[in-house]
Design a protein around this motif. Structure first.
Motif, mmCIF file in Angstrom:
data_model
loop_
_atom_site.group_PDB
_atom_site.id
_atom_site.type_symbol
_atom_site.label_atom_id
_atom_site.label_comp_id
_atom_site.label_asym_id
_atom_site.label_seq_id
_atom_site.Cartn_x
_atom_site.Cartn_y
_atom_site.Cartn_z
ATOM 1 N N ASP A 126 0.829 -1.210 0.000
ATOM 2 C CA ASP A 126 0.000 0.000 0.000
ATOM 3 C C ASP A 126 0.861 1.256 0.000
ATOM 4 N N ALA A 127 1.913 1.235 0.795
ATOM 5 C CA ALA A 127 2.791 2.411 0.866
ATOM 6 C C ALA A 127 3.502 2.647 -0.454
ATOM 7 N N ASP A 128 3.963 1.568 -1.089
ATOM 8 C CA ASP A 128 4.661 1.711 -2.365
ATOM 9 C C ASP A 128 3.705 2.166 -3.465
ATOM 10 N N MET A 129 2.462 1.676 -3.429
ATOM 11 C CA MET A 129 1.489 2.099 -4.433
ATOM 12 C C MET A 129 1.176 3.589 -4.284
ATOM 13 N N LYS A 130 1.047 4.052 -3.058
ATOM 14 C CA LYS A 130 0.769 5.467 -2.824
ATOM 15 C C LYS A 130 1.921 6.335 -3.323
ATOM 16 N N ALA A 131 3.149 5.920 -3.032
ATOM 17 C CA ALA A 131 4.310 6.681 -3.476
ATOM 18 C C ALA A 131 4.419 6.669 -4.990
ATOM 19 N N GLU A 165 -6.195 -2.920 -7.673
ATOM 20 C CA GLU A 165 -4.963 -2.154 -7.825
ATOM 21 C C GLU A 165 -5.234 -0.854 -8.568
ATOM 22 N N LEU A 166 -6.067 -0.932 -9.595
ATOM 23 C CA LEU A 166 -6.428 0.279 -10.334
ATOM 24 C C LEU A 166 -7.195 1.242 -9.434
ATOM 25 N N ASP A 167 -8.116 0.718 -8.631
ATOM 26 C CA ASP A 167 -8.876 1.580 -7.718
ATOM 27 C C ASP A 167 -7.938 2.309 -6.752
ATOM 28 N N THR A 168 -6.965 1.584 -6.212
ATOM 29 C CA THR A 168 -6.026 2.200 -5.276
ATOM 30 C C THR A 168 -5.157 3.232 -5.973
ATOM 31 N N PHE A 169 -4.682 2.871 -7.162
ATOM 32 C CA PHE A 169 -3.862 3.815 -7.925
ATOM 33 C C PHE A 169 -4.629 5.090 -8.223
ATOM 34 N N LYS A 171 -7.218 6.311 -6.613
ATOM 35 C CA LYS A 171 -7.491 7.026 -5.365
ATOM 36 C C LYS A 171 -6.282 7.829 -4.906
ATOM 37 N N CYS A 172 -5.091 7.265 -5.110
ATOM 38 C CA CYS A 172 -3.867 7.887 -4.592
ATOM 39 C C CYS A 172 -3.196 8.822 -5.586
ATOM 40 N N SER A 173 -3.626 8.804 -6.838
ATOM 41 C CA SER A 173 -3.068 9.703 -7.846
ATOM 42 C C SER A 173 -4.040 10.850 -8.087
ATOM 43 N N GLY A 174 -3.596 11.822 -8.898
ATOM 44 C CA GLY A 174 -4.434 12.982 -9.148
ATOM 45 C C GLY A 174 -4.814 13.134 -10.605
ATOM 46 N N GLU A 175 -5.574 14.170 -10.892
ATOM 47 C CA GLU A 175 -6.050 14.397 -12.255
ATOM 48 C C GLU A 175 -4.910 14.624 -13.238
ATOM 49 N N GLY A 176 -3.718 14.891 -12.725
ATOM 50 C CA GLY A 176 -2.573 15.093 -13.602
ATOM 51 C C GLY A 176 -2.165 13.856 -14.359
ATOM 52 N N ILE A 177 -2.681 12.690 -13.966
ATOM 53 C CA ILE A 177 -2.401 11.466 -14.712
ATOM 54 C C ILE A 177 -3.727 10.840 -15.140
ATOM 55 N N PRO A 178 -4.200 11.165 -16.349
ATOM 56 C CA PRO A 178 -5.445 10.600 -16.861
ATOM 57 C C PRO A 178 -5.327 9.096 -17.094
ATOM 58 N N LEU A 179 -6.459 8.459 -17.372
ATOM 59 C CA LEU A 179 -6.534 7.005 -17.479
ATOM 60 C C LEU A 179 -6.866 6.557 -18.894
ATOM 61 N N LEU A 180 -6.133 5.547 -19.353
ATOM 62 C CA LEU A 180 -6.515 4.802 -20.547
ATOM 63 C C LEU A 180 -7.350 3.618 -20.085
ATOM 64 N N PHE A 181 -8.573 3.510 -20.579
ATOM 65 C CA PHE A 181 -9.442 2.396 -20.227
ATOM 66 C C PHE A 181 -9.291 1.305 -21.275
#
Length: 305
Positions: A126-131, A165-169, A171-181
């Protein structure tokens, strides 16, 4: 609502499995994709890196560059290293008016290693995913500041594979990194494709319409078989030839107002599934489901016009 339809050259040449590559030139790949109906193509390994040469080749067949993969390593390398490697790609994509760069995380990934079974994929704490998510956000914001947004590709055999994993990513990232679905990768990993759209539609800026062959994936042994084994066995295909309901998927995206590229990306054996025939099949299905969902399919604005 407006949509644009593109395709990846991975159906013609597979970067990780050379044996799954058709012996065609770049010009023939572009001609075939355009004759199937697509007005965009993502960058592949046979494309030039010089903007002038790239523009000339695209202009010949009136096709736009609608994206392309960047092998990112932010999970195990610093931001400065990735900035240095991506800068030429940013310059190229800006010159030909591409919409985004597809960020694929290859740090610790087993996606290109046929000796590594699916069950041995990397897992972040969890800590590594947040970082990691914070670094990705910073990197995405920097790329957007350079004039070229990213689109983060969740991917089989990488650190962000499963839905949780995607949900956590996200949640912990911001709008500055959009998503490819990518419905195909998510379904392969056992995720709920419609629920992911519900949860993360606000960040989706690019869509890969990859279908799966459910029976092939169901028969895999994750303890002994790799991601590349799955590809070679035919796990992926184009919309209209697989197990996913793209009518429901596209309708769900339309309901949230998604406008942009729908890109067919389906790596498979070109001897068993000729790329032109598969491209035509994928285009026909995409036209059917996008039109039914209320989209007007249009050509992009080409930089040479």
């Amino acid at each position: 609502m407006k949509a644009k339809l593109g395709i990846s050259p991975i159906a013609w040449w597979n970067d990780d499995l050379p044996e799954l590559s058709d012996d065609v030139s770049l010009e023939e790949c572009l001609r075939q994709s355009r004759s199937a109906g697509f007005t965009g193509i993502e960058k592949g390994r046979r494309f030039p890196d010089d903007p002038t040469v790239m523009s000339s080749i695209l202009k010949m067949v009136n096709v736009a560059l609608c994206g392309g993969w960047f092998s990112g390593t932010l999970v195990n390398e610093d931001i400065a290293t990735n900035k240095h490697r991506i800068q030429p790609m940013i310059d190229l994509f800006k010159a030909v008016n591409a919409p985004c760069i597809v960020y694929g995380e290859v740090g610790h990934s087993i996606q290109s290693d046929r000796s590594r079974p699916l069950a041995t994929k990397p897992v972040l704490s969890d800590a590594d995913m947040k970082a990691y998510a914070r670094r990705m956000t910073e990197f995405g914001e920097w790329c957007a500041g350079q004039g070229m947004p990213l689109s983060y590709h969740h991917h089989m055999a990488a650190v962000v594979q499963f839905e949780h994993e995607l949900d956590t990513f996200m949640k912990c990232s911001g709008e500055g990194i959009p998503l490819l679905f990518d419905a195909g990768h998510l379904a392969f990993a056992g995720g709920d494709v419609l629920r992911v759209i519900d949860n993360h539609h606000k960040r989706i800026n690019h869509v890969h319409v990859k279908d799966i062959r459910g029976p092939v994936i169901k028969a895999l042994d994750w303890r002994t078989q790799s991601f590349l084994d799955a590809v070679a066995l035919g796990a992926f295909t184009v919309p209209g030839d697989g197990s996913l309901d793209f009518g429901a998927i596209v309708q769900k995206l339309a309901g949230y107002g998604y406008e942009g590229w729908f890109v067919v990306e389906a790596e498979q054996d070109p001897r068993k599934n000729p790329p032109l025939r598969m491209a035509e099949m994928g285009y026909a299905e995409l036209m059917r489901v996008t039109t039914k969902a209320g989209y007007v399919v249009e050509a992009p604005t080409f930089p040479w016009r």
